[in-house]
Design a protein around this motif. Structure first.
Motif, mmCIF file in Angstrom:
data_model
loop_
_atom_site.group_PDB
_atom_site.id
_atom_site.type_symbol
_atom_site.label_atom_id
_atom_site.label_comp_id
_atom_site.label_asym_id
_atom_site.label_seq_id
_atom_site.Cartn_x
_atom_site.Cartn_y
_atom_site.Cartn_z
ATOM 1 N N ARG A 187 -2.398 10.989 8.847
ATOM 2 C CA ARG A 187 -3.685 11.624 8.527
ATOM 3 C C ARG A 187 -4.815 10.601 8.639
ATOM 4 N N LEU A 188 -4.550 9.384 8.132
ATOM 5 C CA LEU A 188 -5.600 8.366 8.162
ATOM 6 C C LEU A 188 -5.774 7.795 9.571
ATOM 7 N N ARG A 189 -4.805 8.103 10.464
ATOM 8 C CA ARG A 189 -4.969 7.695 11.853
ATOM 9 C C ARG A 189 -5.676 8.805 12.641
ATOM 10 N N GLY A 190 -6.181 9.813 11.933
ATOM 11 C CA GLY A 190 -7.021 10.813 12.571
ATOM 12 C C GLY A 190 -6.300 12.082 12.995
ATOM 13 N N GLU B 244 3.305 10.600 6.573
ATOM 14 C CA GLU B 244 2.325 11.664 6.775
ATOM 15 C C GLU B 244 0.907 11.177 6.467
ATOM 16 N N THR B 245 0.748 10.455 5.340
ATOM 17 C CA THR B 245 -0.588 9.973 4.964
ATOM 18 C C THR B 245 -1.124 9.015 6.021
ATOM 19 N N THR B 246 -0.246 8.115 6.513
ATOM 20 C CA THR B 246 -0.692 7.177 7.534
ATOM 21 C C THR B 246 -1.160 7.936 8.782
ATOM 22 N N LEU C 183 5.883 10.973 2.587
ATOM 23 C CA LEU C 183 4.437 10.984 2.329
ATOM 24 C C LEU C 183 3.761 9.743 2.927
ATOM 25 N N ALA D 198 11.221 7.142 -2.874
ATOM 26 C CA ALA D 198 10.080 6.217 -2.873
ATOM 27 C C ALA D 198 10.480 4.920 -2.178
ATOM 28 N N GLU E 219 4.807 2.872 -3.509
ATOM 29 C CA GLU E 219 5.102 3.895 -4.518
ATOM 30 C C GLU E 219 5.092 5.303 -3.948
ATOM 31 N N LEU E 220 4.959 5.412 -2.613
ATOM 32 C CA LEU E 220 5.009 6.734 -1.982
ATOM 33 C C LEU E 220 6.434 7.017 -1.503
ATOM 34 N N ALA F 55 0.831 -1.212 0.000
ATOM 35 C CA ALA F 55 0.000 0.000 0.000
ATOM 36 C C ALA F 55 0.863 1.259 0.000
ATOM 37 N N LEU F 56 2.102 1.150 0.461
ATOM 38 C CA LEU F 56 2.951 2.337 0.594
ATOM 39 C C LEU F 56 4.086 2.373 -0.416
#
Lengths: 276, 324
Positions: free
Chosen positions: B112-115, B108-110, B105, B141, B100-101, B97-98
């Motif tokens: 954000r998705l953790r609230g 950071e995205t994780t 990012l 990457a 290609e990031l 899931a990660l």
């Protein structure tokens, strides 16, 4: 290598359970990720993947459609047929990326266990599906614009109503990306997801690009069942001198409706695939 | 803090199709009972296919058990699997899931998705990347990194957005010693400052002996022992492990060697024996003198490790655990 003795930890010694099993006060839960911020985060992350992995595929999508138009240039003789070919080729870019590539992406993510990452984060399923679908629909924008502009020049069609793509791309994109995501998440094996995505794209290609007047009845029926058809028709109608905007709106409405339904199905499929 | 009661999961049999043999029903976890205490590093040790990952997937709400219960910090995870994501952070074996990031990012995205909100997520991202020494490769990457670096980046993502329980499935696979130390230092800091609890899946016995407070040994879906590493080793304290490596083949014409063979686990030119100390002494005397010594390539004597415990407890997989 662990150097902290467990006995000196804050919150009491080892062996003292702070909650009795089945009773007592449950600990406070961490925050839930809200729909729109997490959708934006997924969208941003997915867009960034394009830089790493998707740009060559976007070129392929565009060249494929430009190639089809050049081939059809020698066959098409009426203006109406030219309109179908240009509109169909433009929407094929959307089908290639949003349906085919998204189906492959979700199929592989599911098969490799990558969905676990999202499933163990407190993120609404809709954010993951819609964020990915929106990103893949966005990937199609440059290719679709280039194809449409090139086609108009090649067949001598007016460029004045190209702005309709601002509505066609997101709505056809929603419908096709929803289908792609649902195929990818429902297919039991990743090869099947790829196959479904390819078949969907081939259908959009054959049924969308060829002018419908020459098709037999049963093929026409199949064409009417394909959501991309309504995007093609909406766009094709705007080439006329006095387009019937009401019919264009109806076509776009069908795309929007299919988009809502297919994205809802994809969200349900995600939920089903994430927790087994 | 985390209580597991009678957890059972059976994977249905798969029928054979045209030439392909069928797979019989597999009981992946079989009446598992565990109590993990607050602030401890609790290990799940066992060979491949022992049911470690299945157990962890049930703890994290990813897999519904057929029967049994999981309670974490007072929440019933079997009835409310979606709550697991708000109590624990999970580091699985897969990074697809990660991949290609960029490292930055992904973290950071994780978050954000953790609230976390955008500012918090960026702040925690920077702090965690700095703590783990990932700042110099933050812009690369994950796909382009080595296996160990990628694993460390995924671990970083698991730490952004604090959780009282970390569930880590073989977190240090492929890592060099520097990266391993960064992982255990980060875990220890969270334990000391916030009382963070860690459930760790491993099949690496060396790591298990050095970092774990307690360990449950799994075999064929069952917990066959659960104690501190030292406590487990005491169970086989009366034994010594003797390893003999022959140059060519064992000199079976020496009668003492022929007797030893009956008690050895053979693997190519290597014999592994578990003996009482005086027996071990006699065996070493035999092989280091006379005709047997000419055929001997190498030998070692060692006090028991968790691997010996595992085999002594009757672990079915005689190949033992990975020692690295």
């Amino acid at each position: 290598m662990s150097v902290v003795p467990a006995e000196v930890l804050p919150g009491g010694a080892l062996g003292v359970e702070e909650t009795a099993p089945g009773g007592g006060a449950a600990a406070e839960l961490g925050p839930r990720a809200r729909l729109w911020p997490s959708l934006a985060a997924v969208y941003r992350a997915q867009l960034s993947r394009a830089r790493v992995a998707r740009i060559p595929l976007l070129f392929v999508a565009t060249f494929q459609s430009v190639g089809i138009m050049i081939m059809m240039r020698g066959v098409v003789d009426s203006r109406g047929e030219a309109q179908s070919v240009v509109a169909g080729s433009s929407v094929v870019v959307v089908a290639y990326v949003a349906l085919n590539l998204l189906a492959q992406y979700f199929g592989q993510l599911r098969a490799s266990g990558g969905l676990d990452h999202y499933a163990t984060l407190p993120v609404p399923p809709a954010s993951v599906v819609l964020g990915a679908a929106a990103a893949y629909a966005s990937f199609t924008v440059p290719g679709t614009l280039v194809t449409a502009a090139f086609g108009c020049v090649l067949f001598g069609l007016p460029l004045g109503n190209l702005w309709i793509l601002v509505a066609v791309i997101p709505l056809a994109g929603a419908a096709l990306a929803g289908l792609g995501a649902a195929c990818g998440l429902l297919a039991p094996r990743p090869e099947l997801a790829t196959l479904l995505g390819q078949l969907g794209m081939s259908a959009a290609l054959l049924l969308g690009v060829l002018p419908p007047d020459r098709m037999p009845g049963i093929i026409r029926l199949a064409r009417d069942l394909l959501p991309s058809t309504y995007g093609v028709e909406a766009y094709a109608r705007t080439f006329g001198a006095h387009p019937d905007w009401a019919v264009v709106l109806v076509d776009l409405g069908v795309c929007a409706g299919v988009g809502v339904v297919s994205l809802a199905v994809a969200t349900w499929a995600y939920r089903r695939a994430a927790v087994r | 803090m985390c209580a597991v009661r009678g957890l059972t999961k059976t994977y249905a049999a798969v029928k054979g199709r045209r030439g392909a043999p069928g797979v019989p029903e597999v009981r992946a976890t079989d009446g598992v009972e565990l109590d993990v205490r607050r602030g401890e590093i609790f290990g799940l040790l066992g060979p491949n296919g022992a049911g470690k990952s299945t157990l962890v997937r049930q703890l994290t709400g990813l897999l519904r058990p057929d029967s049994g219960g999981v309670e974490i910090l007072g929440h019933d995870i079997v009835r409310h699997p979606e709550r697991a994501a708000r109590i624990l952070a999970y580091l699985g074996q897969e990074s697809s899931a990660l991949d290609e990031l960029t490292v930055s990012l992904a973290a950071e995205t994780t978050g954000r998705l953790r609230g976390l909100d955008a500012r918090q997520a960026r702040g925690e991202r920077d702090a965690v990347l700095e703590e783990l020494g990932l700042t110099p490769i933050a812009g690369r990457a994950l796909k382009k990194l080595s296996g160990g670096q990628r694993r460390l980046a995924c671990f970083a993502a698991a730490l952004v957005g604090e959780r009282p329980l970390l569930v880590l499935d073989e977190p240090t696979t492929g890592m060099d010693p520097v990266a391993r130390r960064a992982v255990w230092a980060a875990v220890d800091r969270r334990r000391a400052e916030r009382g963070t609890t860690v459930v760790l899946v491993t099949h690496n016995v060396i790591e298990a002996e050095t970092v774990l407070d307690r360990v449950a040994v799994l075999d064929q879906g069952r917990v066959i022992a659960c104690d501190t590493p030292a406590g487990l080793k005491e169970r086989v304290a009366g034994e010594v492990r003797v390893e003999l490596v022959w140059r060519d083949r064992a000199p079976l014409d020496v009668p003492e060697v022929a007797v030893l063979r009956e008690r050895a686990v053979e693997s190519g030119r290597r014999w592994t024996l578990r003996l009482a100390p005086e027996e071990a002494r006699a065996a070493v005397a035999t092989v280091t003198g006379g005709a047997a010594f000419a055929a001997l390539d190498d030998f070692t004597l060692a006090t028991p490790s968790l691997e010996d415990v595992y085999l002594a407890l009757g672990g079915a997989a005689r190949q033992g655990l990975v020692k690295a």
